[in-house]
Design a protein around this motif. Structure first.
Motif, mmCIF file in Angstrom:
data_model
loop_
_atom_site.group_PDB
_atom_site.id
_atom_site.type_symbol
_atom_site.label_atom_id
_atom_site.label_comp_id
_atom_site.label_asym_id
_atom_site.label_seq_id
_atom_site.Cartn_x
_atom_site.Cartn_y
_atom_site.Cartn_z
ATOM 1 N N MET A 127 0.819 -1.183 0.000
ATOM 2 C CA MET A 127 0.000 0.000 0.000
ATOM 3 C C MET A 127 0.875 1.264 0.000
ATOM 4 S SD MET A 127 -3.086 0.909 0.074
ATOM 5 C CE MET A 127 -4.216 2.116 0.559
ATOM 6 N N PHE A 128 1.935 1.244 0.814
ATOM 7 C CA PHE A 128 2.843 2.378 0.878
ATOM 8 C C PHE A 128 3.531 2.603 -0.472
ATOM 9 C CE2 PHE A 128 7.074 4.171 1.743
ATOM 10 C CZ PHE A 128 6.688 5.389 2.253
ATOM 11 N N LYS A 129 3.907 1.499 -1.146
ATOM 12 C CA LYS A 129 4.569 1.610 -2.450
ATOM 13 C C LYS A 129 3.633 2.254 -3.471
ATOM 14 C CE LYS A 129 7.789 -2.238 -2.011
ATOM 15 N NZ LYS A 129 8.216 -3.534 -2.550
ATOM 16 N N LEU A 130 2.373 1.879 -3.453
ATOM 17 C CA LEU A 130 1.392 2.445 -4.383
ATOM 18 C C LEU A 130 1.222 3.943 -4.131
ATOM 19 C CD1 LEU A 130 -0.690 2.042 -6.601
ATOM 20 C CD2 LEU A 130 -2.344 1.450 -4.844
ATOM 21 N N LEU A 131 1.169 4.333 -2.883
ATOM 22 C CA LEU A 131 1.053 5.736 -2.524
ATOM 23 C C LEU A 131 2.292 6.511 -2.972
ATOM 24 C CD1 LEU A 131 -0.660 7.872 -1.132
ATOM 25 C CD2 LEU A 131 0.463 7.270 1.011
ATOM 26 N N LEU A 132 3.446 5.917 -2.786
ATOM 27 C CA LEU A 132 4.696 6.547 -3.194
ATOM 28 C C LEU A 132 4.755 6.707 -4.715
ATOM 29 C CD1 LEU A 132 7.459 7.640 -2.354
ATOM 30 C CD2 LEU A 132 8.346 5.303 -2.567
ATOM 31 N N VAL A 133 4.348 5.688 -5.439
ATOM 32 C CA VAL A 133 4.338 5.748 -6.903
ATOM 33 C C VAL A 133 3.375 6.835 -7.381
ATOM 34 C CG1 VAL A 133 3.690 4.485 -8.994
ATOM 35 C CG2 VAL A 133 5.094 3.377 -7.256
ATOM 36 N N CYS A 134 2.218 6.941 -6.782
ATOM 37 C CA CYS A 134 1.242 7.974 -7.148
ATOM 38 C C CYS A 134 1.797 9.369 -6.876
ATOM 39 C CB CYS A 134 -0.057 7.766 -6.398
ATOM 40 S SG CYS A 134 -0.983 6.336 -6.976
ATOM 41 N N ALA A 135 2.471 9.540 -5.774
ATOM 42 C CA ALA A 135 3.050 10.836 -5.431
ATOM 43 C C ALA A 135 4.141 11.225 -6.427
ATOM 44 C CB ALA A 135 3.606 10.806 -4.016
ATOM 45 N N VAL A 136 4.995 10.277 -6.760
ATOM 46 C CA VAL A 136 6.064 10.544 -7.731
ATOM 47 C C VAL A 136 5.464 10.875 -9.098
ATOM 48 C CG1 VAL A 136 7.986 9.500 -9.002
ATOM 49 C CG2 VAL A 136 7.814 9.203 -6.522
ATOM 50 N N LEU A 137 4.434 10.156 -9.485
ATOM 51 C CA LEU A 137 3.763 10.404 -10.759
ATOM 52 C C LEU A 137 3.145 11.799 -10.791
ATOM 53 C CD1 LEU A 137 2.893 9.254 -13.496
ATOM 54 C CD2 LEU A 137 0.855 8.367 -12.382
ATOM 55 N N ALA A 138 2.513 12.202 -9.713
ATOM 56 C CA ALA A 138 1.892 13.524 -9.647
ATOM 57 C C ALA A 138 2.944 14.630 -9.752
ATOM 58 C CB ALA A 138 1.097 13.664 -8.361
ATOM 59 N N VAL A 139 4.050 14.470 -9.060
ATOM 60 C CA VAL A 139 5.126 15.466 -9.111
ATOM 61 C C VAL A 139 5.718 15.529 -10.522
ATOM 62 C CG1 VAL A 139 7.442 16.015 -8.266
ATOM 63 C CG2 VAL A 139 5.664 15.315 -6.666
ATOM 64 N N THR A 140 5.899 14.394 -11.142
ATOM 65 C CA THR A 140 6.464 14.339 -12.492
ATOM 66 C C THR A 140 5.544 15.027 -13.490
ATOM 67 O OG1 THR A 140 7.568 12.250 -11.961
ATOM 68 C CG2 THR A 140 7.335 12.804 -14.283
ATOM 69 N N LEU A 141 4.254 14.767 -13.397
ATOM 70 C CA LEU A 141 3.309 15.381 -14.329
ATOM 71 C C LEU A 141 3.234 16.892 -14.143
ATOM 72 C CD1 LEU A 141 0.391 12.795 -14.411
ATOM 73 C CD2 LEU A 141 2.096 13.248 -16.167
ATOM 74 N N SER A 142 3.277 17.353 -12.917
ATOM 75 C CA SER A 142 3.239 18.798 -12.684
ATOM 76 C C SER A 142 4.513 19.464 -13.218
ATOM 77 C CB SER A 142 3.037 19.118 -11.212
ATOM 78 O OG SER A 142 4.158 18.718 -10.460
#
Length: 68
Positions: free
Chosen positions: A1-16
């Motif tokens: 669950m933590f890995k999924l949250l981390l991946v989503c956060a990294v993806l959001a930062v990358t897209l911005s």
């Protein structure tokens, strides 16, 4: 669950970051067009001025009794 949250956060930062880069790229890409437009306007103005001067010289060279 933590890995999924981390991946989503990294993806959001990358897209911005990509959106900011996209905007900056558009601004930088507009500069050559502005330079070309200014150069084109300068050339057109110079051609118009040259045509006026040429017309003035041609009319000054004609004798007074000769009309075009």
């Amino acid at each position: 669950m933590f890995k999924l949250l981390l991946v989503c956060a990294v993806l959001a930062v990358t897209l911005s970051a990509c959106e900011k880069e996209k905007q900056a790229s558009a601004e930088v890409g507009a500069i050559p067009k502005q330079i070309i437009d200014k150069a084109t306007n300068d050339i057109n103005n110079a051609e118009a001025l040259n045509a006026e001067k040429l017309k003035a010289v041609e009319s000054a060279d004609l004798p007074a009794d000769v009309e075009k």
